[in-house]
Design a protein around this motif. Structure first.
Motif, PDB file in Angstrom:
ATOM      1  N   ARG A  18      16.785 151.713  15.219  1.00  0.00           N
ATOM      2  CA  ARG A  18      16.645 150.259  14.687  1.00  0.00           C
ATOM      3  C   ARG A  18      15.246 149.514  15.631  1.00  0.00           C
ATOM      4  NH1 ARG A  18      20.356 146.155  12.695  1.00  0.00           N
ATOM      5  NH2 ARG A  18      21.358 147.948  10.978  1.00  0.00           N
ATOM      6  N   THR A  19      14.714 149.818  16.316  1.00  0.00           N
ATOM      7  CA  THR A  19      13.497 148.774  16.604  1.00  0.00           C
ATOM      8  C   THR A  19      12.768 149.721  16.134  1.00  0.00           C
ATOM      9  OG1 THR A  19      14.804 147.439  18.454  1.00  0.00           O
ATOM     10  CG2 THR A  19      12.474 148.013  19.059  1.00  0.00           C
ATOM     11  N   ILE A  20      13.091 151.464  16.731  1.00  0.00           N
ATOM     12  CA  ILE A  20      12.505 152.493  15.950  1.00  0.00           C
ATOM     13  C   ILE A  20      11.295 152.388  15.130  1.00  0.00           C
ATOM     14  CG2 ILE A  20      11.269 154.513  16.660  1.00  0.00           C
ATOM     15  CD1 ILE A  20      13.267 154.959  18.720  1.00  0.00           C
ATOM     16  N   GLU A  21      12.550 152.480  14.536  1.00  0.00           N
ATOM     17  CA  GLU A  21      12.014 152.114  12.663  1.00  0.00           C
ATOM     18  C   GLU A  21      11.258 150.984  12.258  1.00  0.00           C
ATOM     19  OE1 GLU A  21      16.387 152.483  11.185  1.00  0.00           O
ATOM     20  OE2 GLU A  21      16.170 154.199  11.116  1.00  0.00           O
ATOM     21  N   HIS A  22      11.505 149.689  13.014  1.00  0.00           N
ATOM     22  CA  HIS A  22      10.581 149.006  12.351  1.00  0.00           C
ATOM     23  C   HIS A  22       9.364 148.523  13.093  1.00  0.00           C
ATOM     24  CE1 HIS A  22      14.704 145.579  12.223  1.00  0.00           C
ATOM     25  NE2 HIS A  22      14.870 146.843  11.507  1.00  0.00           N
ATOM     26  N   PHE A  23       9.154 149.196  14.020  1.00  0.00           N
ATOM     27  CA  PHE A  23       8.356 149.757  14.684  1.00  0.00           C
ATOM     28  C   PHE A  23       7.343 150.512  13.679  1.00  0.00           C
ATOM     29  CE2 PHE A  23       5.802 152.990  17.088  1.00  0.00           C
ATOM     30  CZ  PHE A  23       4.497 152.211  17.384  1.00  0.00           C
ATOM     31  N   SER A  73       8.571 140.266  14.769  1.00  0.00           N
ATOM     32  CA  SER A  73       7.713 139.774  16.131  1.00  0.00           C
ATOM     33  C   SER A  73       8.098 139.808  17.445  1.00  0.00           C
ATOM     34  CB  SER A  73       7.000 138.340  15.310  1.00  0.00           C
ATOM     35  OG  SER A  73       5.899 138.225  14.685  1.00  0.00           O
ATOM     36  N   ARG A  74       9.361 138.782  17.562  1.00  0.00           N
ATOM     37  CA  ARG A  74       9.873 138.909  18.625  1.00  0.00           C
ATOM     38  C   ARG A  74      10.428 140.147  18.508  1.00  0.00           C
ATOM     39  NH1 ARG A  74      12.484 134.432  16.505  1.00  0.00           N
ATOM     40  NH2 ARG A  74      14.445 134.898  16.143  1.00  0.00           N
ATOM     41  N   GLN A  75      10.871 140.728  18.260  1.00  0.00           N
ATOM     42  CA  GLN A  75      11.220 142.483  18.145  1.00  0.00           C
ATOM     43  C   GLN A  75      10.457 143.508  19.050  1.00  0.00           C
ATOM     44  OE1 GLN A  75      12.389 145.041  14.826  1.00  0.00           O
ATOM     45  NE2 GLN A  75      15.137 145.224  15.610  1.00  0.00           N
ATOM     46  N   MET A  77       7.649 142.456  20.357  1.00  0.00           N
ATOM     47  CA  MET A  77       5.983 141.785  21.893  1.00  0.00           C
ATOM     48  C   MET A  77       7.504 142.309  22.900  1.00  0.00           C
ATOM     49  SD  MET A  77       6.026 137.745  20.875  1.00  0.00           S
ATOM     50  CE  MET A  77       5.797 137.610  22.374  1.00  0.00           C
ATOM     51  N   ALA A  78       9.190 142.472  22.361  1.00  0.00           N
ATOM     52  CA  ALA A  78      10.127 142.180  23.267  1.00  0.00           C
ATOM     53  C   ALA A  78      10.320 143.930  23.616  1.00  0.00           C
ATOM     54  CB  ALA A  78      11.340 142.441  23.140  1.00  0.00           C
ATOM     55  N   LEU A  79       9.607 145.391  22.451  1.00  0.00           N
ATOM     56  CA  LEU A  79       9.132 146.317  22.920  1.00  0.00           C
ATOM     57  C   LEU A  79       8.174 146.657  24.044  1.00  0.00           C
ATOM     58  CD1 LEU A  79      10.023 149.519  22.268  1.00  0.00           C
ATOM     59  CD2 LEU A  79       8.661 149.001  20.287  1.00  0.00           C
ATOM     60  N   GLU A  80       6.788 145.864  23.563  1.00  0.00           N
ATOM     61  CA  GLU A  80       5.985 146.026  24.482  1.00  0.00           C
ATOM     62  C   GLU A  80       6.536 145.426  25.851  1.00  0.00           C
ATOM     63  OE1 GLU A  80       2.222 145.089  21.269  1.00  0.00           O
ATOM     64  OE2 GLU A  80       3.277 143.327  22.337  1.00  0.00           O
ATOM     65  N   GLU A  81       7.162 144.338  25.796  1.00  0.00           N
ATOM     66  CA  GLU A  81       7.656 144.016  27.270  1.00  0.00           C
ATOM     67  C   GLU A  81       8.023 145.202  27.821  1.00  0.00           C
ATOM     68  OE1 GLU A  81       9.692 140.891  29.501  1.00  0.00           O
ATOM     69  OE2 GLU A  81       9.166 139.940  27.801  1.00  0.00           O
ATOM     70  N   GLU A  82       8.698 145.974  27.413  1.00  0.00           N
ATOM     71  CA  GLU A  82       9.668 146.601  27.938  1.00  0.00           C
ATOM     72  C   GLU A  82       9.513 147.882  28.094  1.00  0.00           C
ATOM     73  OE1 GLU A  82      13.387 150.170  26.583  1.00  0.00           O
ATOM     74  OE2 GLU A  82      12.949 148.430  25.468  1.00  0.00           O
ATOM     75  N   LEU A  83       8.048 148.324  27.320  1.00  0.00           N
ATOM     76  CA  LEU A  83       7.534 149.951  27.936  1.00  0.00           C
ATOM     77  C   LEU A  83       6.498 149.245  28.808  1.00  0.00           C
ATOM     78  CD1 LEU A  83       6.840 151.011  24.014  1.00  0.00           C
ATOM     79  CD2 LEU A  83       8.344 151.893  25.723  1.00  0.00           C
ATOM     80  N   GLY A  84       5.870 148.130  28.902  1.00  0.00           N
ATOM     81  CA  GLY A  84       4.932 147.476  29.690  1.00  0.00           C
ATOM     82  C   GLY A  84       3.427 147.694  29.310  1.00  0.00           C
TER      83      GLY A  84
END
Length: 296
Positions: free
Chosen positions: A4-9, A33-35, A37-44
């Motif tokens: 779902r996160t990938i689809e939203h991205f 926006s939070r989703q 940001m969390a994805l970017e944080e996870e990927l670094g």
């Protein structure tokens, strides 16, 4: 990270607008926006450059977008194949191929599939080496067959067979097997060859062959289809060099001289995307059985 996160991205990469993307996927803009940001944080990494007016993908975001699209395409393919297995169906294999591979190889492979895997759906696309390579990378084809291909590192290759090239001439041409000495004798002739931009190594090998005899072929017409090439030679508008198998089953008013004493050969390659060996194993086994009795 989940699908779902990938689809939203991916939705955000389409719109490059947080408000519009959030509306399209029916969630609140702050949640999207939070989703992200969390994805970017996870990927670094930073996936989007943001300011008050614009949202744009970073280079890392562009790469991640391409890979996510492939992940979702692969997952869809896996879902379809899983359902086919559940239903007892044979699935499908999509094959891109050169015209010369249809002379010997593919009819035998297709007959073997029909005999041993009658539920397998086979989709064929006769095309150029370049298209076949790009189709594998884009996952729109499963396997491609073509001669003398140079492939990128994302792909694996297997040489299926090696054969001699032949010099194809109009029937009334002065050269024949008795007076032919070398390719230097056709240095001034008009040639019919595939477009270099579509060959991925094949035309380059023919050019290198001619250059070894002191000339660059003068190309009068371009075609990647063996039947078309033979028709043009038959009409007397030029000569060509083709794999010997291109003449199989043909009944045209041409003659040929087999180039058996030169080191350059026509190598038919089977090419596929790295990592798909397990998925394609049943097809590879069919190819192995055909090649065990195959005579070129």
């Amino acid at each position: 990270m989940d699908f779902r996160t990938i689809e939203h991205f991916l939705k955000l990469t389409e719109t490059l607008n947080f408000r519009k993307a959030a509306e399209d996927i029916y969630i609140a803009q702050p949640a999207l926006s939070r989703q992200i940001m969390a994805l970017e944080e996870e990927l670094g990494v930073v996936l989007f450059d943001r300011n008050k007016r614009n949202v744009a993908l970073t280079p890392a975001g562009e790469y991640f977008k391409e890979e996510c699209e492939r992940i979702l395409e692969d997952f869809e393919r896996v879902k379809q194949r899983t359902f086919q297995v559940h239903k007892g169906e044979g699935g499908e294999i999509k094959i891109a191929h050169s015209s010369s591979s249809m002379q010997f190889l593919l009819p035998n492979i297709l007959a073997k599939i029909q005999a041993e895997m009658p539920l397998m759906k086979t989709i064929l696309n006769e095309t150029t080496n370049i298209y076949g390579i790009n189709a594998l990378i884009n996952r729109t084809m499963d396997v491609t067959f073509g001669p003398n291909m140079i492939v990128p590192k994302e792909l694996n290759t297997r040489t299926i067979y090696v054969e001699n090239f032949v010099l194809i001439l109009p029937q009334n041409h002065h050269l024949n097997t008795n007076n032919f000495e070398s390719l230097a004798q056709v240095a001034d002739e008009n040639f019919i060859l595939p477009p270099r931009s579509e060959s991925s190594g094949y035309v380059e090998s023919l050019e290198a062959l001619c250059q070894s005899y002191g000339f660059i072929p003068k190309v009068a017409y371009q075609s990647g289809n063996s039947n078309t090439v033979l028709r043009l030679v038959e009409a007397g508008v030029g000569i060509s060099i083709e794999p010997k198998s291109a003449l199989s089953g043909q009944n045209m008013n041409v003659k040929y001289i087999e180039l058996s004493n030169i080191p350059t050969k026509a190598a038919m390659l089977m090419v596929w995307l790295r990592g798909r060996e397990k998925d394609l194993k049943p097809f590879f086994e069919i190819v192995d059985k055909v090649m065990a009795t195959f005579k070129i």
